[in-house]
Design an enzyme around this catalytic site. Structure first.
Site, PDB file in Angstrom:
ATOM      1  N   GLU A 192       0.845  -1.289   0.005  1.00 59.63           N
ATOM      2  CA  GLU A 192       0.119  -0.144   0.005  1.00 59.63           C
ATOM      3  C   GLU A 192       0.915   1.360  -0.135  1.00 59.63           C
ATOM      4  O   GLU A 192       0.925   1.954   1.111  1.00 59.63           O
ATOM      5  CB  GLU A 192      -0.947   0.015   1.017  1.00 59.63           C
ATOM      6  CG  GLU A 192      -2.035  -0.959   1.115  1.00 59.63           C
ATOM      7  CD  GLU A 192      -3.200  -0.674   2.021  1.00 59.63           C
ATOM      8  OE1 GLU A 192      -2.830  -0.262   3.273  1.00 59.63           O
ATOM      9  OE2 GLU A 192      -4.148  -1.424   2.197  1.00 59.63           O
ATOM     10  N   GLU A 284      -6.778  -7.010  -1.288  1.00 57.34           N
ATOM     11  CA  GLU A 284      -7.125  -6.805   0.232  1.00 57.34           C
ATOM     12  C   GLU A 284      -8.332  -5.962   0.230  1.00 57.34           C
ATOM     13  O   GLU A 284      -8.543  -4.957  -0.559  1.00 57.34           O
ATOM     14  CB  GLU A 284      -5.846  -6.082   1.150  1.00 57.34           C
ATOM     15  CG  GLU A 284      -6.136  -5.934   2.290  1.00 57.34           C
ATOM     16  CD  GLU A 284      -4.939  -5.083   3.124  1.00 57.34           C
ATOM     17  OE1 GLU A 284      -3.946  -5.706   2.845  1.00 57.34           O
ATOM     18  OE2 GLU A 284      -5.403  -4.228   4.002  1.00 57.34           O
TER      19      GLU A 284
END
Length: 359
Positions: A192, A284
């Site tokens: 991320e 995710e």
């Protein structure tokens, strides 16, 4: 993925062609093994009627590749993998056991396990060799049960993946050397990214992908996008920066993360638009808020899943642990026991996501 202790201003998330390579041949061999194991062995019994074989996802699909905007199997057919992500292996290794993975593969019927190796927060940087070996142990265990494995380089803080460039090169060299002949891995090179430009993420990707390709030229590589893998939405941008300036590499997909209670129409629309132009893998997501906490929003989550099913977008849910937060699928204390199957050991989110994987 629970990296914050204070709430930021919203919205912010946490989070072809048939190729007969050695990997494909290995997968075909595995299919033969599975078929043999499934055959009934009864001394003196008449041959049983022919029945469909319950091949594992890995045996059935073999080496994956990117065909246009889709993830495709060894026969060039579009496939969508559904499964779970581990929590950080520095905290919840006890939730990744023979029993829990048997449940994931056979009771949940998952296609894929995402193995999350945090870089900081007590993770890889504290013991590179140890965490590499731990990740490999879990990947091997997923493969032994016929599941694919996403090798997740879980960089988070700092948000610039270039801050861990040298470590990433070491990690992915080791991983690609080990799995270069195995059809069951996908490499997620930056979990991320945040607070950093797309051009910086692109530069990082174009340095790491050749490291993997030098060892493993066939496997799919998953590239993180800006603003916690939101295609930039959480930092005021959108997917156009990737569409207009893609990573110079083949056989790659771009990642998108969402948490349904926090990430509403703007995020759903971005995923829809981006997947019209780019190959996307949702590595995710959660049914709660961006911290994996609070009430589940199953209605919004289902809208995402419906979109992903319609467009054959693969996904892994966060997370396969017994963390106290609502986003962990197991009830607290489950990982200290031996019972992993059924719904009695699951939180509300676990019951819901298990049913979606089983569909």
């Amino acid at each position: 993925m629970y990296q914050r202790t204070t709430s930021p201003t919203e919205p912010v998330p946490t989070a072809g062609r048939r190729r007969f390579t050695r990997k494909a041949l290995l997968a075909a061999s595995a299919l033969g093994v599975v078929t043999a194991l499934l055959a009934p062995i009864r001394a003196g019994a008449a041959p049983a009627p022919a029945a469909p074989t319950a091949a594992t996802p890995l045996a059935a699909n073999g080496q994956l590749s990117v065909c246009g905007r889709q993830l495709c199997n060894a026969s060039g057919q579009a496939v969508a993998l559904n499964g779970m992500s581990t929590h950080g292996t520095q905290w919840y290794a006890q939730c990744v056991t023979d029993g829990s993975l048997n449940a994931l593969a056979t009771d949940w019927r998952a296609d894929v396990l995402r193995v999350s190796t945090y870089v900081q927060e007590g993770g890889y940087e504290t013991d590179p060799a140890g965490f590499t070996a731990r990740a490999q142990k879990f990947i091997d265990a997923a493969h032994a049960r016929g599941m694919y494995a996403v090798i997740d380089w879980h960089m988070l803080t700092p948000g610039d993946p270039n801050a861990n460039l040298a470590r990433a090169k070491t990690f992915f060299t080791a991983m690609a050397k080990k799995y270069k002949d195995h059809p069951g891995v996908l490499y997620e090179i930056a979990n991320e990214p945040s607070g950093v430009s797309w051009s910086a993420i692109k530069s990082y990707s174009e340095q790491i992908i050749p490291v993997i390709r030098a060892q493993d030229p066939d496997a799919v590589v998953l590239v993180g996008t800006r603003a916690w893998s939101s295609f930039g939405v959480s930092e005021g941008s959108n997917e156009s920066e990737v569409v207009n300036n893609p990573v110079h590499a083949s056989n790659i997909m771009y990642t998108f993360h969402f948490y349904a209670a926090s990430h509403r129409e703007a995020y759903l629309s971005a995923l829809d638009r981006a997947s019209d132009k780019l190959p996307v893998f949702v590595t995710e997501f959660g049914t709660q808020n961006y911290a994996g906490e609070g009430a589940n929003d199953f209605a919004m989550s289902q809208r995402y899943l419906d979109l992903m099913k319609r467009k054959k977008i693969s996904w892994t849910n966060w997370n396969y642990s017994d963390d106290h937060r609502s986003g962990a699928v197991f009830k607290t204390g489950t990982c200290n026991g031996s019972n992993w199957t059924g719904t009695g050991v699951l939180k509300e989110a676990g019951v819901w996501i298990r049913e979606r994987i089983r569909q």
